[in-house]
Design a protein around this motif. Structure first.
Motif, PDB file in Angstrom:
ATOM      1  N   MET A 127       0.838  -1.193   0.000  1.00  0.00           N
ATOM      2  CA  MET A 127       0.000   0.000   0.000  1.00  0.00           C
ATOM      3  C   MET A 127       0.874   1.244   0.000  1.00  0.00           C
ATOM      4  N   PHE A 128       0.495   2.221  -0.832  1.00  0.00           N
ATOM      5  CA  PHE A 128       1.213   3.478  -1.003  1.00  0.00           C
ATOM      6  C   PHE A 128       0.364   4.588  -0.386  1.00  0.00           C
ATOM      7  N   ASP A 129       0.966   5.418   0.458  1.00  0.00           N
ATOM      8  CA  ASP A 129       0.156   6.382   1.216  1.00  0.00           C
ATOM      9  C   ASP A 129       0.019   7.754   0.559  1.00  0.00           C
ATOM     10  N   SER A 130       0.512   7.897  -0.666  1.00  0.00           N
ATOM     11  CA  SER A 130       0.307   9.129  -1.454  1.00  0.00           C
ATOM     12  C   SER A 130       0.852  10.380  -0.767  1.00  0.00           C
ATOM     13  N   TYR A 131       1.990  10.256  -0.087  1.00  0.00           N
ATOM     14  CA  TYR A 131       2.639  11.401   0.553  1.00  0.00           C
ATOM     15  C   TYR A 131       1.688  12.090   1.539  1.00  0.00           C
ATOM     16  N   ALA A 132       0.961  11.281   2.279  1.00  0.00           N
ATOM     17  CA  ALA A 132      -0.137  11.825   3.079  1.00  0.00           C
ATOM     18  C   ALA A 132       0.288  12.362   4.437  1.00  0.00           C
ATOM     19  N   PHE A 181       3.095   7.727 -12.187  1.00  0.00           N
ATOM     20  CA  PHE A 181       2.562   6.410 -11.852  1.00  0.00           C
ATOM     21  C   PHE A 181       3.521   5.744 -10.876  1.00  0.00           C
ATOM     22  N   VAL A 182       2.979   5.270  -9.764  1.00  0.00           N
ATOM     23  CA  VAL A 182       3.773   4.573  -8.754  1.00  0.00           C
ATOM     24  C   VAL A 182       3.338   3.109  -8.755  1.00  0.00           C
ATOM     25  N   ARG A 183       4.251   2.243  -9.160  1.00  0.00           N
ATOM     26  CA  ARG A 183       3.955   0.814  -9.285  1.00  0.00           C
ATOM     27  C   ARG A 183       4.594   0.071  -8.114  1.00  0.00           C
ATOM     28  N   CYS A 184       3.771  -0.513  -7.277  1.00  0.00           N
ATOM     29  CA  CYS A 184       4.234  -1.204  -6.077  1.00  0.00           C
ATOM     30  C   CYS A 184       4.034  -2.706  -6.242  1.00  0.00           C
ATOM     31  N   GLU A 185       5.137  -3.442  -6.203  1.00  0.00           N
ATOM     32  CA  GLU A 185       5.073  -4.896  -6.308  1.00  0.00           C
ATOM     33  C   GLU A 185       5.564  -5.533  -5.016  1.00  0.00           C
ATOM     34  N   LEU A 186       4.936  -6.642  -4.667  1.00  0.00           N
ATOM     35  CA  LEU A 186       5.393  -7.467  -3.557  1.00  0.00           C
ATOM     36  C   LEU A 186       5.826  -8.805  -4.149  1.00  0.00           C
ATOM     37  N   LEU A 187       7.071  -9.194  -3.890  1.00  0.00           N
ATOM     38  CA  LEU A 187       7.649 -10.410  -4.459  1.00  0.00           C
ATOM     39  C   LEU A 187       7.942 -11.416  -3.357  1.00  0.00           C
ATOM     40  N   ASP A 188       7.802 -12.699  -3.692  1.00  0.00           N
ATOM     41  CA  ASP A 188       8.132 -13.730  -2.708  1.00  0.00           C
ATOM     42  C   ASP A 188       9.596 -14.116  -2.822  1.00  0.00           C
ATOM     43  N   GLU A 189      10.002 -15.143  -2.063  1.00  0.00           N
ATOM     44  CA  GLU A 189      11.412 -15.514  -1.998  1.00  0.00           C
ATOM     45  C   GLU A 189      11.951 -16.027  -3.339  1.00  0.00           C
ATOM     46  N   ASN A 190      11.054 -16.431  -4.243  1.00  0.00           N
ATOM     47  CA  ASN A 190      11.471 -16.899  -5.565  1.00  0.00           C
ATOM     48  C   ASN A 190      11.371 -15.812  -6.634  1.00  0.00           C
ATOM     49  N   GLY A 191      11.004 -14.617  -6.226  1.00  0.00           N
ATOM     50  CA  GLY A 191      10.873 -13.519  -7.176  1.00  0.00           C
ATOM     51  C   GLY A 191       9.528 -13.455  -7.867  1.00  0.00           C
ATOM     52  N   ALA A 192       8.595 -14.338  -7.505  1.00  0.00           N
ATOM     53  CA  ALA A 192       7.261 -14.314  -8.104  1.00  0.00           C
ATOM     54  C   ALA A 192       6.452 -13.169  -7.510  1.00  0.00           C
ATOM     55  N   VAL A 193       5.603 -12.563  -8.336  1.00  0.00           N
ATOM     56  CA  VAL A 193       4.806 -11.424  -7.898  1.00  0.00           C
ATOM     57  C   VAL A 193       3.624 -11.903  -7.046  1.00  0.00           C
ATOM     58  N   VAL A 194       3.559 -11.415  -5.823  1.00  0.00           N
ATOM     59  CA  VAL A 194       2.450 -11.712  -4.919  1.00  0.00           C
ATOM     60  C   VAL A 194       1.338 -10.683  -5.082  1.00  0.00           C
ATOM     61  N   ALA A 195       1.717  -9.423  -5.251  1.00  0.00           N
ATOM     62  CA  ALA A 195       0.749  -8.340  -5.439  1.00  0.00           C
ATOM     63  C   ALA A 195       1.391  -7.276  -6.304  1.00  0.00           C
ATOM     64  N   ASP A 196       0.568  -6.619  -7.144  1.00  0.00           N
ATOM     65  CA  ASP A 196       1.052  -5.588  -8.061  1.00  0.00           C
ATOM     66  C   ASP A 196      -0.007  -4.493  -8.116  1.00  0.00           C
ATOM     67  N   ASN A 197       0.256  -3.375  -7.454  1.00  0.00           N
ATOM     68  CA  ASN A 197      -0.700  -2.272  -7.397  1.00  0.00           C
ATOM     69  C   ASN A 197      -0.130  -1.037  -8.070  1.00  0.00           C
ATOM     70  N   THR A 198      -0.945  -0.383  -8.900  1.00  0.00           N
ATOM     71  CA  THR A 198      -0.546   0.856  -9.556  1.00  0.00           C
ATOM     72  C   THR A 198      -1.348   2.020  -8.997  1.00  0.00           C
ATOM     73  N   TYR A 199      -0.640   3.110  -8.687  1.00  0.00           N
ATOM     74  CA  TYR A 199      -1.262   4.337  -8.200  1.00  0.00           C
ATOM     75  C   TYR A 199      -0.877   5.475  -9.143  1.00  0.00           C
ATOM     76  N   TRP A 200      -1.784   6.424  -9.358  1.00  0.00           N
ATOM     77  CA  TRP A 200      -1.442   7.628 -10.112  1.00  0.00           C
ATOM     78  C   TRP A 200      -1.480   8.799  -9.148  1.00  0.00           C
ATOM     79  N   GLN A 201      -0.373   9.533  -9.117  1.00  0.00           N
ATOM     80  CA  GLN A 201      -0.137  10.519  -8.075  1.00  0.00           C
ATOM     81  C   GLN A 201       0.099  11.893  -8.686  1.00  0.00           C
ATOM     82  N   SER A 202      -0.720  12.857  -8.321  1.00  0.00           N
ATOM     83  CA  SER A 202      -0.513  14.232  -8.752  1.00  0.00           C
ATOM     84  C   SER A 202       0.599  14.878  -7.927  1.00  0.00           C
TER      85      SER A 202
END
Length: 229
Positions: free
Chosen positions: A1-6, A74-95
């Motif tokens: 989760m990205f907090d958008s400079y909050a 665009f802020v692209r946040c990925e969570l990777l496991d120990e094998n490098g596989a993507v667990v979660a991939d969230n994109t945010y657009w930030q002004s």
């Protein structure tokens, strides 16, 4: 989760890992990439994270203000496991322009008096990003059909907010009910995103896929047939 400079002076954002699963997760790594409106990657950083307990939250990494010459990033946040596989991939657009609620006296229930708003209108200046779309259908013994949709971005521009619809006829409405593995996806330059649609058994099966996005013209392709599972 990205907090958008909050928080704080709004010069640093915080990316956190949230574990909503029933067990602890270990061996995870956070990767965050920042892109400008032209689709160019301007920053790429990553950090290992400690064990994340079930229903727990741990810090991932901090992100300074980046690409100040791009009014929206665009802020692209990925969570990777120990094998490098993507667990979660969230994109945010930030002004780069923050929401400003003004002095605390403005913050009253049911009475929002905002001093300024984050400006997302520069998204309207993005160049077109044509996609290459393919779709393959697999029949199941229970009468349902699964359609694998592949969205490939061969260009340099980000293809933003792409939505796939499965239809019976070329110009028809979307088949309902239907279940998608994902949708309203962002396809980064040179990458391919896969979306699977599952259609319950029906008299008129899925034959076409229509894909359209914020900066992509609608594309309609036929669905190829594969063997029964």
């Amino acid at each position: 989760m990205f907090d958008s400079y909050a928080t704080g002076d709004h010069d640093t954002a915080h990316v956190s890992v949230v574990n909503q699963s029933p067990r602890e997760r270990t061996g995870l790594r956070v990767r965050v990439r920042t892109y400008d409106l032209t689709g160019r990657m301007r920053d790429d950083r990553s950090s290992d994270v400690p064990a994340v307990p079930s229903n727990g939250v741990v810090p991932g990494l901090s992100l300074p203000r980046l690409a100040a010459d791009s009014p929206v990033v665009f802020v692209r946040c990925e969570l990777l496991d120990e094998n490098g596989a993507v667990v979660a991939d969230n994109t945010y657009w930030q002004s780069q322009q923050l929401d400003d609620v003004g002095p605390p006296v403005n913050d009253q229930a049911f009475d929002l008096v905002q001093s300024s708003w984050a400006d997302m209108t520069p998204l309207n200046t993005m160049a077109q990003a044509p996609l290459q779309v393919t779709a393959h259908r697999t029949e199941s013994a229970d009468g349902s059909a699964s359609v694998l949709i592949q969205l490939h971005n061969p260009g340099r521009q980000i293809a933003f907010f792409e939505r796939a619809e499965i239809t019976t006829t070329r110009d028809g409405d979307e088949i309902l009910p239907i279940e998608y593995s994902d949708n309203y996806v962002t396809v980064y330059p040179g990458e391919t995103v896969e979306v699977t649609g599952t259609v319950p058994g029906s008299e008129h099966g899925p034959n076409w896929v229509r894909v359209g996005g914020y900066n992509s013209a609608p594309t309609v392709v036929p669905i190829d047939q594969r063997a029964r599972r």
